[in-house]
Design a protein around this motif. Sequence first.
Motif, PDB file in Angstrom:
ATOM      1  N   THR A   1      19.065 -53.289   0.040  1.00 19.23           N
ATOM      2  CA  THR A   1      18.477 -54.051   1.147  1.00 19.23           C
ATOM      3  C   THR A   1      19.587 -54.753   1.942  1.00 19.23           C
ATOM      4  O   THR A   1      19.534 -54.798   3.172  1.00 19.23           O
ATOM      5  CB  THR A   1      17.429 -55.065   0.657  1.00 19.23           C
ATOM      6  OG1 THR A   1      18.002 -55.920  -0.332  1.00 19.23           O
ATOM      7  CG2 THR A   1      16.203 -54.356   0.105  1.00 19.23           C
ATOM      8  N   LEU A   2      20.602 -55.259   1.247  1.00 18.94           N
ATOM      9  CA  LEU A   2      21.728 -55.878   1.961  1.00 18.94           C
ATOM     10  C   LEU A   2      22.505 -54.856   2.777  1.00 18.94           C
ATOM     11  O   LEU A   2      22.944 -55.150   3.892  1.00 18.94           O
ATOM     12  CB  LEU A   2      22.665 -56.585   0.980  1.00 18.94           C
ATOM     13  CG  LEU A   2      22.169 -57.920   0.469  1.00 18.94           C
ATOM     14  CD1 LEU A   2      23.007 -58.376  -0.721  1.00 18.94           C
ATOM     15  CD2 LEU A   2      22.172 -58.970   1.566  1.00 18.94           C
TER      16      LEU A   2
ATOM     17  N   GLU B   1      23.971 -54.031   8.434  1.00 26.48           N
ATOM     18  CA  GLU B   1      24.328 -53.141   9.546  1.00 26.48           C
ATOM     19  C   GLU B   1      23.909 -53.757  10.876  1.00 26.48           C
ATOM     20  O   GLU B   1      24.629 -53.679  11.859  1.00 26.48           O
ATOM     21  CB  GLU B   1      23.672 -51.777   9.386  1.00 26.48           C
ATOM     22  CG  GLU B   1      24.046 -50.822  10.500  1.00 26.48           C
ATOM     23  CD  GLU B   1      23.447 -49.439  10.336  1.00 26.48           C
ATOM     24  OE1 GLU B   1      23.931 -48.524  11.022  1.00 26.48           O
ATOM     25  OE2 GLU B   1      22.502 -49.269   9.533  1.00 26.48           O
ATOM     26  N   ASN B   2      22.731 -54.367  10.897  1.00 26.52           N
ATOM     27  CA  ASN B   2      22.212 -54.951  12.127  1.00 26.52           C
ATOM     28  C   ASN B   2      21.107 -55.946  11.761  1.00 26.52           C
ATOM     29  O   ASN B   2      19.922 -55.595  11.746  1.00 26.52           O
ATOM     30  CB  ASN B   2      21.665 -53.841  13.047  1.00 26.52           C
ATOM     31  CG  ASN B   2      21.255 -54.369  14.393  1.00 26.52           C
ATOM     32  OD1 ASN B   2      20.972 -55.550  14.571  1.00 26.52           O
ATOM     33  ND2 ASN B   2      21.187 -53.483  15.372  1.00 26.52           N
TER      34      ASN B   2
ATOM     35  N   LYS C   1      17.952 -56.250  13.962  1.00 29.33           N
ATOM     36  CA  LYS C   1      17.056 -55.090  13.910  1.00 29.33           C
ATOM     37  C   LYS C   1      16.262 -55.100  12.605  1.00 29.33           C
ATOM     38  O   LYS C   1      15.073 -54.787  12.595  1.00 29.33           O
ATOM     39  CB  LYS C   1      17.866 -53.800  14.028  1.00 29.33           C
ATOM     40  CG  LYS C   1      17.019 -52.556  14.016  1.00 29.33           C
ATOM     41  CD  LYS C   1      17.871 -51.307  14.192  1.00 29.33           C
ATOM     42  CE  LYS C   1      17.019 -50.050  14.128  1.00 29.33           C
ATOM     43  NZ  LYS C   1      17.833 -48.841  14.192  1.00 29.33           N
ATOM     44  N   TYR C   2      16.911 -55.479  11.498  1.00 25.96           N
ATOM     45  CA  TYR C   2      16.259 -55.486  10.198  1.00 25.96           C
ATOM     46  C   TYR C   2      15.197 -56.582  10.097  1.00 25.96           C
ATOM     47  O   TYR C   2      14.139 -56.370   9.513  1.00 25.96           O
ATOM     48  CB  TYR C   2      17.314 -55.651   9.094  1.00 25.96           C
ATOM     49  CG  TYR C   2      16.808 -55.387   7.705  1.00 25.96           C
ATOM     50  CD1 TYR C   2      16.734 -54.093   7.209  1.00 25.96           C
ATOM     51  CD2 TYR C   2      16.415 -56.430   6.877  1.00 25.96           C
ATOM     52  CE1 TYR C   2      16.276 -53.839   5.926  1.00 25.96           C
ATOM     53  CE2 TYR C   2      15.959 -56.187   5.591  1.00 25.96           C
ATOM     54  CZ  TYR C   2      15.893 -54.893   5.124  1.00 25.96           C
ATOM     55  OH  TYR C   2      15.440 -54.651   3.853  1.00 25.96           O
ATOM     56  N   ILE C   3      15.509 -57.752  10.649  1.00 22.90           N
ATOM     57  CA  ILE C   3      14.553 -58.867  10.678  1.00 22.90           C
ATOM     58  C   ILE C   3      14.439 -59.353  12.129  1.00 22.90           C
ATOM     59  O   ILE C   3      15.125 -60.291  12.537  1.00 22.90           O
ATOM     60  CB  ILE C   3      14.965 -60.029   9.750  1.00 22.90           C
ATOM     61  CG1 ILE C   3      15.118 -59.561   8.319  1.00 22.90           C
ATOM     62  CG2 ILE C   3      13.938 -61.169   9.838  1.00 22.90           C
ATOM     63  CD1 ILE C   3      15.530 -60.643   7.330  1.00 22.90           C
TER      64      ILE C   3
ATOM     65  N   GLY D   1      26.625 -57.586  12.909  1.00 24.68           N
ATOM     66  CA  GLY D   1      26.559 -56.653  11.786  1.00 24.68           C
ATOM     67  C   GLY D   1      27.875 -55.957  11.515  1.00 24.68           C
ATOM     68  O   GLY D   1      28.805 -55.990  12.325  1.00 24.68           O
ATOM     69  N   PHE D   2      27.935 -55.334  10.351  1.00 24.65           N
ATOM     70  CA  PHE D   2      29.058 -54.483   9.966  1.00 24.65           C
ATOM     71  C   PHE D   2      28.606 -53.048  10.218  1.00 24.65           C
ATOM     72  O   PHE D   2      27.767 -52.527   9.486  1.00 24.65           O
ATOM     73  CB  PHE D   2      29.392 -54.643   8.474  1.00 24.65           C
ATOM     74  CG  PHE D   2      29.989 -55.961   8.104  1.00 24.65           C
ATOM     75  CD1 PHE D   2      31.329 -56.228   8.332  1.00 24.65           C
ATOM     76  CD2 PHE D   2      29.222 -56.935   7.491  1.00 24.65           C
ATOM     77  CE1 PHE D   2      31.891 -57.444   7.972  1.00 24.65           C
ATOM     78  CE2 PHE D   2      29.778 -58.156   7.121  1.00 24.65           C
ATOM     79  CZ  PHE D   2      31.116 -58.408   7.361  1.00 24.65           C
ATOM     80  N   LYS D   3      29.149 -52.407  11.237  1.00 23.82           N
ATOM     81  CA  LYS D   3      28.713 -51.056  11.586  1.00 23.82           C
ATOM     82  C   LYS D   3      29.263 -50.007  10.629  1.00 23.82           C
ATOM     83  O   LYS D   3      28.630 -48.987  10.398  1.00 23.82           O
ATOM     84  CB  LYS D   3      29.115 -50.714  13.023  1.00 23.82           C
ATOM     85  CG  LYS D   3      28.565 -51.684  14.061  1.00 23.82           C
ATOM     86  CD  LYS D   3      27.058 -51.863  13.959  1.00 23.82           C
ATOM     87  CE  LYS D   3      26.540 -52.881  14.955  1.00 23.82           C
ATOM     88  NZ  LYS D   3      25.296 -53.505  14.546  1.00 23.82           N
TER      89      LYS D   3
END
Length: 108
Positions: free
Chosen positions: A68-69, A74-75, A78-80, A89-91
């Motif tokens: 989940t992390l 990543e974004n 977008k996730y929440i 985020g870390f792309k």
Amino acid sequence: MPYTEGDAKNGAKLFKTRCAQCHTVDAEGANKVGPKLHGLFGRQSGQVSGFQYTDANKDKGVVWDENTLFDYLENPKKYIPGTKMAFAGFKKPKERNDVIAYLKESTQ
């Protein structure tokens, strides 16, 4: 792409430069702009005592683990949708894996 074991040493460097201004990891750490992360793994989103979460974080109901992390970092927006976390985020998957490896070591 799911989480794969990362390099905690590199993750510590990434955390220091990209996360530590808003989060702490040690047991005695305080909430800052973001919640303290000690005890993160296995905790449900929006549950750190004393931190003012958005309803989006409280209502998401995700339980934090490596996968989940990996998706969240990543974004986060977008996730929440509706989170107040400003981090973009870390792309790169390797960076996410490394930060998660560091968090596994430092937040338990």
